[in-house]
Design a protein around this motif. Sequence first.
Motif, PDB file in Angstrom:
ATOM      1  N   GLY A   1      -3.633   3.191  -2.926  1.00  0.00           N
ATOM      2  CA  GLY A   1      -3.098   2.421  -4.236  1.00  0.00           C
ATOM      3  C   GLY A   1      -2.430   2.143  -4.189  1.00  0.00           C
ATOM      4  O   GLY A   1      -1.683   1.996  -2.309  1.00  0.00           O
TER       5      GLY A   1
ATOM      6  N   THR B   1       1.379  -0.862  -4.827  1.00  0.00           N
ATOM      7  CA  THR B   1       2.978  -0.235  -5.170  1.00  0.00           C
ATOM      8  C   THR B   1       3.864  -1.351  -4.835  1.00  0.00           C
ATOM      9  O   THR B   1       3.787  -1.847  -3.529  1.00  0.00           O
ATOM     10  N   LEU B   2       4.672  -1.194  -5.689  1.00  0.00           N
ATOM     11  CA  LEU B   2       5.967  -2.209  -5.517  1.00  0.00           C
ATOM     12  C   LEU B   2       6.641  -1.312  -4.796  1.00  0.00           C
ATOM     13  O   LEU B   2       8.363  -1.397  -4.751  1.00  0.00           O
ATOM     14  N   ASP B   3       7.002  -0.408  -5.117  1.00  0.00           N
ATOM     15  CA  ASP B   3       8.078   0.092  -4.559  1.00  0.00           C
ATOM     16  C   ASP B   3       8.682   0.325  -3.398  1.00  0.00           C
ATOM     17  O   ASP B   3       9.841   0.421  -2.758  1.00  0.00           O
ATOM     18  N   TRP B   4       7.760   0.290  -2.042  1.00  0.00           N
ATOM     19  CA  TRP B   4       8.472  -0.438  -0.895  1.00  0.00           C
ATOM     20  C   TRP B   4       9.067  -1.849  -0.711  1.00  0.00           C
ATOM     21  O   TRP B   4      10.521  -2.192  -0.332  1.00  0.00           O
TER      22      TRP B   4
ATOM     23  N   THR C   1       0.891  -1.609  -0.118  1.00  0.00           N
ATOM     24  CA  THR C   1      -0.163   0.041   0.363  1.00  0.00           C
ATOM     25  C   THR C   1       0.906   0.488   0.115  1.00  0.00           C
ATOM     26  O   THR C   1       1.734   1.363   0.833  1.00  0.00           O
ATOM     27  N   LYS C   2      -0.005   2.051  -1.315  1.00  0.00           N
ATOM     28  CA  LYS C   2       1.363   3.486  -1.182  1.00  0.00           C
ATOM     29  C   LYS C   2       1.316   4.349   0.373  1.00  0.00           C
ATOM     30  O   LYS C   2       2.414   4.724   0.718  1.00  0.00           O
TER      31      LYS C   2
ATOM     32  N   GLU D   1       5.150   0.875   5.902  1.00  0.00           N
ATOM     33  CA  GLU D   1       5.354   0.399   4.771  1.00  0.00           C
ATOM     34  C   GLU D   1       6.996  -1.066   4.064  1.00  0.00           C
ATOM     35  O   GLU D   1       6.866  -2.214   3.388  1.00  0.00           O
TER      36      GLU D   1
END
Length: 273
Positions: free
Chosen positions: A47, A49-52, A37-38, A234
Amino acid sequence: MPMTHSRFDTRLGLTITLVVTAFLIGPVLLSVTAGLTKNYFVGLSSGLTLDWVTQVWDLYADTIWRSYGVALATLATTTLIGVPAAWVLTLFPGRLSRLLEELLTLPVAVPGLATALALIVSWGSVGWLRSSVLFIVIGHVLFTLPFMVRAVRAGMQGADLVVLDEAAATLGASRRQRFFDIIVPAARSGIVTGALTVVTLSIGEFNLTWLLHTPLTKTLPVGLADSYASMRLEVASAYTLVFLLMLLPLMVGLQWFAARTTRTGSITLGAST
């Protein structure tokens, strides 16, 4: 009437199983969701996300591969020591064997931090050892060896290998031949079970590893604790997701291999008898 009671017991058992499963898996699913989760505090509406996950991989990928290396080294060492030790304890039962087995299980009864402290007091002055991954492997071997020995010994006792060993000896087989051609194949289900236990315990071991590690020998559980303490929620949750993605396939693969080995061993034993 008995049929009614049977249906009630089945439904009650199923309900209890589902409740317990939800209690155990629910927090894990929430943590995984937070890692995708963002903004966890906003919720899924922020939204996905795969950033974490990417950030975790960039920061802690070395801890994952190091944990695999430690687990495999621990498995190799416990197998080389544990299988012969289990056979000796099985071949020569008695008070001395029971005493040796109790001494062998002592590291399990003692808290991991106490075992780690004893290792540091004993060998911490050896600079190259204290700063190497080998120091962690030694600690993991001490912790997991009793599980390997007990699993292998249970397999050996169940197969009645003492009788088979004596029969092979009367036919002229050497001790080496008897061990590698009869004992090890017959006890492979116990060996695989012990291997499964050793690998999963080594990868997830934290208490002992936390005291033995250095900044350059950090393992996956220690990195997970570090992310919980120093990163935002996160990132720590994404680390949990990465941990599961790396651990679950290994566990499933080992479980499958253990089941297949046990089944093959049963067929072979049945054919030989």
